[in-house]
Design an enzyme around this catalytic site. Sequence first.
Site, PDB file in Angstrom:
ATOM      1  N   HIS A   1      12.690 -11.921   8.259  1.00  0.00           N
ATOM      2  CA  HIS A   1      13.951 -11.189   8.323  1.00  0.00           C
ATOM      3  C   HIS A   1      14.717 -11.825   9.477  1.00  0.00           C
ATOM      4  O   HIS A   1      14.105 -12.347  10.426  1.00  0.00           O
ATOM      5  CB  HIS A   1      13.734  -9.711   8.663  1.00  0.00           C
TER       6      HIS A   1
ATOM      7  N   ASP B   1       5.500 -10.404  -3.875  1.00  0.00           N
ATOM      8  CA  ASP B   1       4.876  -9.872  -2.646  1.00  0.00           C
ATOM      9  C   ASP B   1       3.488  -9.356  -2.997  1.00  0.00           C
ATOM     10  O   ASP B   1       3.337  -8.365  -3.711  1.00  0.00           O
ATOM     11  CB  ASP B   1       5.722  -8.720  -2.074  1.00  0.00           C
TER      12      ASP B   1
ATOM     13  N   ASP C   1       3.084   3.496   1.472  1.00  0.00           N
ATOM     14  CA  ASP C   1       3.051   2.037   1.262  1.00  0.00           C
ATOM     15  C   ASP C   1       2.063   1.404   2.248  1.00  0.00           C
ATOM     16  O   ASP C   1       2.359   1.228   3.418  1.00  0.00           O
ATOM     17  CB  ASP C   1       4.467   1.498   1.509  1.00  0.00           C
TER      18      ASP C   1
ATOM     19  N   LYS D   1      11.322  -0.537  -4.707  1.00  0.00           N
ATOM     20  CA  LYS D   1      10.332   0.380  -4.131  1.00  0.00           C
ATOM     21  C   LYS D   1      10.800   1.793  -4.476  1.00  0.00           C
ATOM     22  O   LYS D   1      11.988   2.095  -4.381  1.00  0.00           O
ATOM     23  CB  LYS D   1      10.227   0.183  -2.622  1.00  0.00           C
TER      24      LYS D   1
ATOM     25  N   ASP E   1       0.386  -1.670   2.114  1.00  0.00           N
ATOM     26  CA  ASP E   1       0.477  -3.114   2.398  1.00  0.00           C
ATOM     27  C   ASP E   1      -0.863  -3.676   2.876  1.00  0.00           C
ATOM     28  O   ASP E   1      -0.925  -4.438   3.853  1.00  0.00           O
ATOM     29  CB  ASP E   1       1.573  -3.396   3.450  1.00  0.00           C
TER      30      ASP E   1
ATOM     31  N   GLU F   1       6.536  -6.190  -5.741  1.00  0.00           N
ATOM     32  CA  GLU F   1       5.449  -6.059  -4.766  1.00  0.00           C
ATOM     33  C   GLU F   1       4.353  -5.177  -5.342  1.00  0.00           C
ATOM     34  O   GLU F   1       4.643  -4.099  -5.896  1.00  0.00           O
ATOM     35  CB  GLU F   1       5.935  -5.473  -3.450  1.00  0.00           C
TER      36      GLU F   1
ATOM     37  N   GLU G   1      13.950  -6.720  -4.563  1.00  0.00           N
ATOM     38  CA  GLU G   1      12.642  -6.070  -4.444  1.00  0.00           C
ATOM     39  C   GLU G   1      12.784  -4.558  -4.573  1.00  0.00           C
ATOM     40  O   GLU G   1      13.545  -3.940  -3.826  1.00  0.00           O
ATOM     41  CB  GLU G   1      12.001  -6.409  -3.099  1.00  0.00           C
TER      42      GLU G   1
ATOM     43  N   MET H   1      11.313 -18.427   2.036  1.00  0.00           N
ATOM     44  CA  MET H   1      12.107 -17.229   1.771  1.00  0.00           C
ATOM     45  C   MET H   1      12.619 -16.633   3.075  1.00  0.00           C
ATOM     46  O   MET H   1      11.950 -16.643   4.105  1.00  0.00           O
ATOM     47  CB  MET H   1      11.228 -16.215   1.015  1.00  0.00           C
TER      48      MET H   1
ATOM     49  N   HIS I   1       4.383  -1.469  -4.233  1.00  0.00           N
ATOM     50  CA  HIS I   1       5.539  -0.668  -4.636  1.00  0.00           C
ATOM     51  C   HIS I   1       5.459  -0.195  -6.085  1.00  0.00           C
ATOM     52  O   HIS I   1       5.725   0.977  -6.378  1.00  0.00           O
ATOM     53  CB  HIS I   1       6.833  -1.443  -4.399  1.00  0.00           C
TER      54      HIS I   1
ATOM     55  N   ASP J   1      13.382 -10.695  12.788  1.00  0.00           N
ATOM     56  CA  ASP J   1      12.021 -11.110  13.165  1.00  0.00           C
ATOM     57  C   ASP J   1      12.092 -12.317  14.090  1.00  0.00           C
ATOM     58  O   ASP J   1      11.212 -12.532  14.923  1.00  0.00           O
ATOM     59  CB  ASP J   1      11.218 -11.525  11.915  1.00  0.00           C
TER      60      ASP J   1
ATOM     61  N   ASP K   1       2.843  -9.944   1.540  1.00  0.00           N
ATOM     62  CA  ASP K   1       3.627  -8.992   2.335  1.00  0.00           C
ATOM     63  C   ASP K   1       2.674  -7.859   2.699  1.00  0.00           C
ATOM     64  O   ASP K   1       2.667  -6.795   2.063  1.00  0.00           O
ATOM     65  CB  ASP K   1       4.818  -8.477   1.531  1.00  0.00           C
TER      66      ASP K   1
HETATM   67  C1  DIG Z   1       8.910  -4.529   2.328  1.00  0.00           C
HETATM   68  O1  DIG Z   1       8.035  -4.582   1.249  1.00  0.00           O
HETATM   69  C2  DIG Z   1       9.944  -5.604   2.216  1.00  0.00           C
HETATM   70  C3  DIG Z   1      10.342  -6.095   3.567  1.00  0.00           C
HETATM   71  O2  DIG Z   1       9.165  -6.381   4.263  1.00  0.00           O
HETATM   72  C4  DIG Z   1      11.044  -7.368   3.244  1.00  0.00           C
HETATM   73  O3  DIG Z   1      12.414  -7.110   3.273  1.00  0.00           O
HETATM   74  C5  DIG Z   1      10.631  -7.734   1.850  1.00  0.00           C
HETATM   75  C6  DIG Z   1      10.294  -9.188   1.788  1.00  0.00           C
HETATM   76  O4  DIG Z   1       9.050  -9.438   1.262  1.00  0.00           O
HETATM   77  N1  DIG Z   1       9.531  -6.807   1.547  1.00  0.00           N
HETATM   78 MN    MN Z   2       5.251  -2.638   0.913  1.00  0.00          MN
HETATM   79 MN    MN Z   3       7.690  -6.481   0.206  1.00  0.00          MN
END
Ligand code: DIG
Ligand code: MN
Ligand code: MN
Length: 392
Positions: A55, A246, A256, A184, A258, A218, A182, A89, A221, A58, A292
């Site tokens: 990001h 992801d 979530d 969610k 992860d 993802e 993406e 990315m 998600h 970051d 991710d």
């Molecule tokens: C969360 O799943 C999102 C953020 O971490 C980011 O914007 C995106 C990129 O993989 N995934």
């Molecule tokens: Mn996530």
């Molecule tokens: Mn993600």
Amino acid sequence: MDSFAPRPADKFSFGLWTVGNTGRDPFGHPVRAVQAPTRIVEKLAACGAWGVNLHDEDLVPFGSSAAERDAIVRDFRRALQDHGLCVPMATTNLFSQPIFKDGAFSSNDPRVRAFALQKTMTAIELGVELGAETYVFWGGREGSEADACRDPRVALQRMKDALDFLCAWCKDQGYRLRFALEAKPNEPRSDIYLPTTGHMLHFIETLAHKEMVGVNPEVAHESMAGLSFTHAVAQAMWCGKLFHIDLNAQRIGRYDQDLRFGSEDLKQAFLLVRLLEGTSGTARYEGPRHFDSHAYRSEDDEGVWEFARGSMRTYNMLKLRAQQFDADPQVRAWIAERKDAHMDPLLAGPYSKARAQALRAAQMDVAAIGAEGLHYERLDQRMLEHMLGVRS
Ligand code: DIG
Ligand code: MN
Ligand code: MN
């Protein structure tokens, strides 16, 4: 020699925010030190990763001056060069700053929507400067708690307007970027607009420059929504819109998480790798394999890199198992598509009156067909035996 060790050809990538996660959560303070992005580059390269994603914030802290930004980027690019990592990315943090507390592109406040566009254009320039080819949009704050605050149709229109503008701006700038949306379903908002990959695939079709927009599904998600992640990815591949992915792990009915790839639902992870690698003879996904995800809060710095290595090695182990499964002659015999040549003209090809008449006249022994067993038990059992390594 570790035959599952990651190699650049595997295209494994991690976000700065993943292996840089300090372990802070809603109920606890950070347990690990903040790492410099240049250290993360060095450590990821040492683990065998191919790429690092980010990001804007970051890498370049919010509010940095232009001179500070340029110095940070210079050092980061030197680290990328020194350690042979790329930036596949990039994305914008449109969810941390208080200004985005009620959304970014969908906010009711036009000043917020303008700032979101401004911040995204600046972040896109950073991503392009670092060589990113994919730009992800995760609308973590694009949602609601008090749903009377805005008509969801207005939110969708605002997000369409923002993406149409940004696509046109990228074309105007000559950037060869592809956007990946993406989805969610919730968290941090009670409900997030465009909650699944399926919603995103429809939304993309409404966009002015839909050819440059795909999805970044993802695992966690779609799983949070109780859906099959493999089916979501397959549909994205089927319509040529899997632009990024992801990878992580998730237990159903939880926030979530992860988690490390493959650490929860191993069967779904196996089926996903089988799909992405095309081991059954289908087209392979050629994009980045992005994790991710982040290490457990229980881990110290050493545990973070054990997490990173485990993520990549698990993917490679599942890839071998999927290759062996689809090379198994018994499996191939069992999943060979049933061919009834005399049915083909009825089911394929362009519509015709003759085809409709032939279909109406076709005779099927409905009772006999209904009584046939499909023998999926033995197929699934054999798949599990391959996954468990008792077959090769
Ligand atoms: C969360 O799943 C999102 C953020 O971490 C980011 O914007 C995106 C990129 O993989 N995934
Ligand atoms: Mn996530
Ligand atoms: Mn993600």
